[in-house]
Design a protein around this motif. Structure first.
Motif, mmCIF file in Angstrom:
data_model
loop_
_atom_site.group_PDB
_atom_site.id
_atom_site.type_symbol
_atom_site.label_atom_id
_atom_site.label_comp_id
_atom_site.label_asym_id
_atom_site.label_seq_id
_atom_site.Cartn_x
_atom_site.Cartn_y
_atom_site.Cartn_z
ATOM 1 N N LEU A 77 -8.120 -1.331 12.220
ATOM 2 C CA LEU A 77 -7.903 0.107 11.987
ATOM 3 C C LEU A 77 -6.284 0.020 11.774
ATOM 4 C CD1 LEU A 77 -10.754 2.128 13.557
ATOM 5 C CD2 LEU A 77 -10.907 0.829 11.643
ATOM 6 N N GLY A 78 -5.821 -0.581 10.818
ATOM 7 C CA GLY A 78 -4.288 -0.003 10.096
ATOM 8 C C GLY A 78 -3.810 1.391 10.022
ATOM 9 N N GLU A 79 -2.467 2.379 9.960
ATOM 10 C CA GLU A 79 -2.303 3.309 9.513
ATOM 11 C C GLU A 79 -1.312 2.957 8.206
ATOM 12 O OE1 GLU A 79 -1.431 6.532 9.231
ATOM 13 O OE2 GLU A 79 -2.669 6.330 11.273
ATOM 14 N N SER A 80 -1.840 3.774 7.302
ATOM 15 C CA SER A 80 -0.508 4.132 6.560
ATOM 16 C C SER A 80 0.233 3.204 5.846
ATOM 17 C CB SER A 80 0.808 5.131 6.953
ATOM 18 O OG SER A 80 0.062 6.142 7.394
ATOM 19 N N THR A 81 -0.795 2.107 5.890
ATOM 20 C CA THR A 81 0.169 0.569 5.242
ATOM 21 C C THR A 81 -0.460 0.717 4.241
ATOM 22 O OG1 THR A 81 0.481 0.070 7.414
ATOM 23 C CG2 THR A 81 -0.343 -1.832 5.206
ATOM 24 N N THR A 82 0.050 -0.202 2.461
ATOM 25 C CA THR A 82 -0.027 0.274 1.284
ATOM 26 C C THR A 82 -0.200 -1.732 0.838
ATOM 27 O OG1 THR A 82 0.287 0.225 -1.485
ATOM 28 C CG2 THR A 82 2.384 0.625 0.256
ATOM 29 N N SER A 83 -1.539 -1.862 0.342
ATOM 30 C CA SER A 83 -1.537 -3.053 -0.153
ATOM 31 C C SER A 83 0.363 -3.142 -1.123
ATOM 32 C CB SER A 83 -2.506 -3.596 -1.090
ATOM 33 O OG SER A 83 -3.031 -2.587 -1.749
ATOM 34 N N GLN A 84 0.743 -2.357 -2.094
ATOM 35 C CA GLN A 84 1.672 -2.309 -2.844
ATOM 36 C C GLN A 84 3.108 -3.045 -1.987
ATOM 37 O OE1 GLN A 84 2.516 0.282 -5.963
ATOM 38 N NE2 GLN A 84 0.349 0.595 -6.097
ATOM 39 N N HIS A 85 2.726 -3.167 -0.593
ATOM 40 C CA HIS A 85 4.268 -3.077 -0.180
ATOM 41 C C HIS A 85 3.392 -4.978 1.012
ATOM 42 C CE1 HIS A 85 7.888 -1.050 -0.664
ATOM 43 N NE2 HIS A 85 6.671 0.164 -1.142
ATOM 44 N N MET A 86 2.882 -6.076 -0.307
ATOM 45 C CA MET A 86 2.476 -6.908 1.108
ATOM 46 C C MET A 86 2.539 -8.105 0.661
ATOM 47 S SD MET A 86 -1.240 -5.617 3.627
ATOM 48 C CE MET A 86 -1.066 -6.491 4.525
ATOM 49 N N GLN A 87 3.541 -8.908 0.888
ATOM 50 C CA GLN A 87 3.557 -10.204 -0.132
ATOM 51 C C GLN A 87 2.097 -10.855 -0.211
ATOM 52 O OE1 GLN A 87 4.880 -13.042 2.834
ATOM 53 N NE2 GLN A 87 5.294 -14.965 1.934
ATOM 54 N N LEU A 88 1.241 -10.143 1.005
ATOM 55 C CA LEU A 88 0.478 -10.751 0.412
ATOM 56 C C LEU A 88 -0.440 -10.294 -0.310
ATOM 57 C CD1 LEU A 88 -2.061 -13.257 2.286
ATOM 58 C CD2 LEU A 88 -3.058 -10.795 2.958
ATOM 59 N N ASN A 92 6.699 -8.268 -3.792
ATOM 60 C CA ASN A 92 8.703 -9.590 -4.302
ATOM 61 C C ASN A 92 9.264 -9.521 -2.847
ATOM 62 O OD1 ASN A 92 9.452 -6.967 -3.873
ATOM 63 N ND2 ASN A 92 10.377 -6.620 -6.179
ATOM 64 N N LYS A 93 8.851 -9.382 -1.319
ATOM 65 C CA LYS A 93 9.561 -9.594 -0.398
ATOM 66 C C LYS A 93 8.600 -9.953 0.841
ATOM 67 C CE LYS A 93 12.710 -5.669 -0.323
ATOM 68 N NZ LYS A 93 12.907 -4.264 0.757
ATOM 69 N N LYS A 94 8.858 -11.190 1.013
ATOM 70 C CA LYS A 94 8.201 -12.361 1.719
ATOM 71 C C LYS A 94 7.351 -11.823 3.586
ATOM 72 C CE LYS A 94 9.264 -16.082 -0.257
ATOM 73 N NZ LYS A 94 10.699 -18.143 0.408
ATOM 74 N N ASN A 95 6.939 -10.495 3.377
ATOM 75 C CA ASN A 95 6.738 -9.454 4.780
ATOM 76 C C ASN A 95 5.650 -9.899 4.906
ATOM 77 O OD1 ASN A 95 5.910 -8.133 2.731
ATOM 78 N ND2 ASN A 95 6.431 -6.548 3.287
ATOM 79 N N THR A 96 4.877 -10.966 5.026
ATOM 80 C CA THR A 96 3.665 -11.452 5.085
ATOM 81 C C THR A 96 3.493 -12.738 5.551
ATOM 82 O OG1 THR A 96 2.439 -11.023 3.066
ATOM 83 C CG2 THR A 96 2.805 -9.565 4.440
ATOM 84 N N PRO A 97 4.863 -13.258 5.716
ATOM 85 C CA PRO A 97 4.660 -14.506 6.238
ATOM 86 C C PRO A 97 3.625 -15.491 7.334
ATOM 87 C CG PRO A 97 5.812 -13.757 7.306
ATOM 88 C CD PRO A 97 5.711 -12.402 7.020
ATOM 89 N N LEU A 98 3.130 -14.885 8.273
ATOM 90 C CA LEU A 98 2.481 -15.957 9.493
ATOM 91 C C LEU A 98 1.199 -15.633 8.149
ATOM 92 C CD1 LEU A 98 3.756 -13.913 12.308
ATOM 93 C CD2 LEU A 98 3.502 -16.807 11.112
ATOM 94 N N LEU A 99 0.280 -13.820 7.677
ATOM 95 C CA LEU A 99 -1.266 -14.205 7.015
ATOM 96 C C LEU A 99 -1.072 -15.288 5.845
ATOM 97 C CD1 LEU A 99 -1.662 -10.355 7.205
ATOM 98 C CD2 LEU A 99 -2.958 -12.812 8.814
ATOM 99 N N ASN A 100 0.292 -15.287 5.067
ATOM 100 C CA ASN A 100 -0.089 -15.895 3.740
ATOM 101 C C ASN A 100 0.174 -17.721 4.588
ATOM 102 O OD1 ASN A 100 1.548 -13.989 2.826
ATOM 103 N ND2 ASN A 100 1.650 -15.138 0.871
ATOM 104 N N THR A 101 0.712 -18.049 5.484
ATOM 105 C CA THR A 101 0.073 -19.336 5.983
ATOM 106 C C THR A 101 -1.561 -19.938 6.166
ATOM 107 O OG1 THR A 101 0.486 -19.065 8.362
ATOM 108 C CG2 THR A 101 2.008 -19.116 7.153
ATOM 109 N N ILE A 102 -1.941 -18.458 6.201
ATOM 110 C CA ILE A 102 -3.937 -18.832 6.732
ATOM 111 C C ILE A 102 -4.494 -17.983 5.664
ATOM 112 C CG2 ILE A 102 -3.834 -19.019 9.030
ATOM 113 C CD1 ILE A 102 -4.080 -16.275 9.277
#
Length: 386
Positions: A77-88, A92-102
């Motif tokens: 259960l995440g908190e205050s996280t919008t999908s609009q600010h996720m590389q996944l 436009n910023k590489k801020n989910t590099p690990l999740l992007n690998t999978i």
């Protein structure tokens, strides 16, 4: 008489100070840290939920249908996280590099929204049968369903309990077989990073038997720059940068750290070699200068990013997906039907679960997604209210 006058003066001064503070905060443009909207509007909704919801205390195993033989389910259960600010999700910023690998091993849903913009109102609707479309006489806690099904349940939280039994979330969590709060500090002030959950999580995974683990993160809650250790300070601002640029970078760093946390949870699950799955979603989104010139959340100034949330699933190779499982990444879904989706995904179906509400079902039925004040999310922003 003197005592009465003094008392009146104190009340008058108190009122002047209170309304003065509210006026200053409202005009500051800083929604999240002062949360004046919680004071004025959110409190009513919170107490309405507290006082009106009654939970089903008569759950019988005879009314639960087990359709799969899975072993471990983790609900993050995440908190205050919008999908609009996720590389996944195309940011436009590489801020989910690990999740992007999978990402090819994830079921990523791109059109999921929260029902509310305040945790105490949105999160209970994720883990119980409470929904925005109307009140039921009694609601069912998904944790109780798993308890009655023979699963051991765990609730590990990096958020403060706020007095175990005077908070609806703590009441919901309290029925778990094992309950642990690792943070007892105000969300704005705390610097308790989510990695504090890892030792307990690893220990729980070593236990025998079938289990369901709920991990409640502090996520990307304001203050954003307190959500991550210094090694995740990747997106830097120049000394001449504006307040807006600095805050956006703080938030994107928090998302980067959140990426590490989620990826680590998945890797720990993989080590167990069990039939397992991990579901991640945030309680609500956040506006970080996305739709209008402020950051945070408000029930009076709405933006899409306050509602648009990440929602994805990872499953092990031998995990038994439902026979009627259907992956539609753009399916329009609101998180108040996560209760049915969790039961469906894991193959533990209580009698009040309607599979037409499950995001994973081939019988899923779309509906009008009504959020705050009965607003139709899917038409409201087309009319450019942002």
């Amino acid at each position: 008489m003197k005592l009465v006058i003094n008392a009146s003066k104190k009340i008058l001064v108190g009122c002047i100070v209170f309304f003065g503070i509210v006026a200053i905060l409202k005009g500051s443009g800083l929604i999240e840290s002062n949360s004046y909207h919680n004071i004025v509007r959110g409190v009513y909704g919170y107490f309405d939920l507290q006082n009106s919801v009654k939970f089903n205390t008569d759950i019988s195993k005879d009314n639960i249908k087990i359709t799969a033989d899975n072993e471990v389910l983790v609900v993050v259960l995440g908190e205050s996280t919008t999908s609009q600010h996720m590389q996944l999700y195309g940011y436009n910023k590489k801020n989910t590099p690990l999740l992007n690998t999978i990402k090819d091993n994830l079921f990523i849903y791109s059109n999921v929204i929260s029902s509310d913009v305040i945790t105490t109102k949105s999160l209970p609707k994720i883990v119980t049968s409470i929904e925005n479309s109307g009140k039921k006489e009694t609601s069912t806690n998904i944790i109780e369903v798993f308890n009655k099904s023979g699963y051991k349940t765990y609730w590990l939280s990096n958020q403060r309990p706020i007095g175990f039994y005077d908070n609806q979330i703590s009441k919901i969590a309290s029925v778990s077989s094992y309950l642990k709060f690792l943070n007892h500090v105000n969300e704005v002030q705390t610097t308790s990073y989510d990695q504090v959950l890892l030792p307990s999580f690893k220990s729980v995974l070593k236990q025998n038997g079938k289990m369901v683990v709920f991990l409640h993160l502090i996520g990307t809650h304001f203050d954003y720059n307190k959500r991550y250790p210094k090694e995740y300070n990747k997106f830097l601002s120049k000394s001449t940068a504006s307040k807006k640029e600095k805050i956006i970078n703080y938030y994107d760093n928090a998302v980067l750290y959140n990426d590490f946390i989620l990826y680590t949870f998945i890797k720990e699950l993989q080590k167990q070699h069990k039939k397992s799955a991990l579901l991640y979603l945030s309680d609500h989104g956040e506006n970080v200068y996305d739709g209008t010139d402020f950051f945070g959340r408000s029930e009076t100034i709405l933006t899409k990013s306050m509602f648009e949330i990440p929602f994805f699933v990872w499953v092990s190779k031998d995990f038994q997906l439902p026979k009627d499982f259907e992956y539609k990444p753009n399916r329009a879904f609101m998180a108040d039907h996560t209760y049915e989706s969790i039961g469906h995904l894991f193959g533990v179906i209580y009698k009040d679960m309607d599979m037409r509400k499950s995001i994973f079902s081939n019988t899923f039925k779309e509906r009008k997604r009504k959020v705050i004040d009965n607003i139709d999310f899917d038409t409201y922003f087309l009319e450019k209210h942002e």
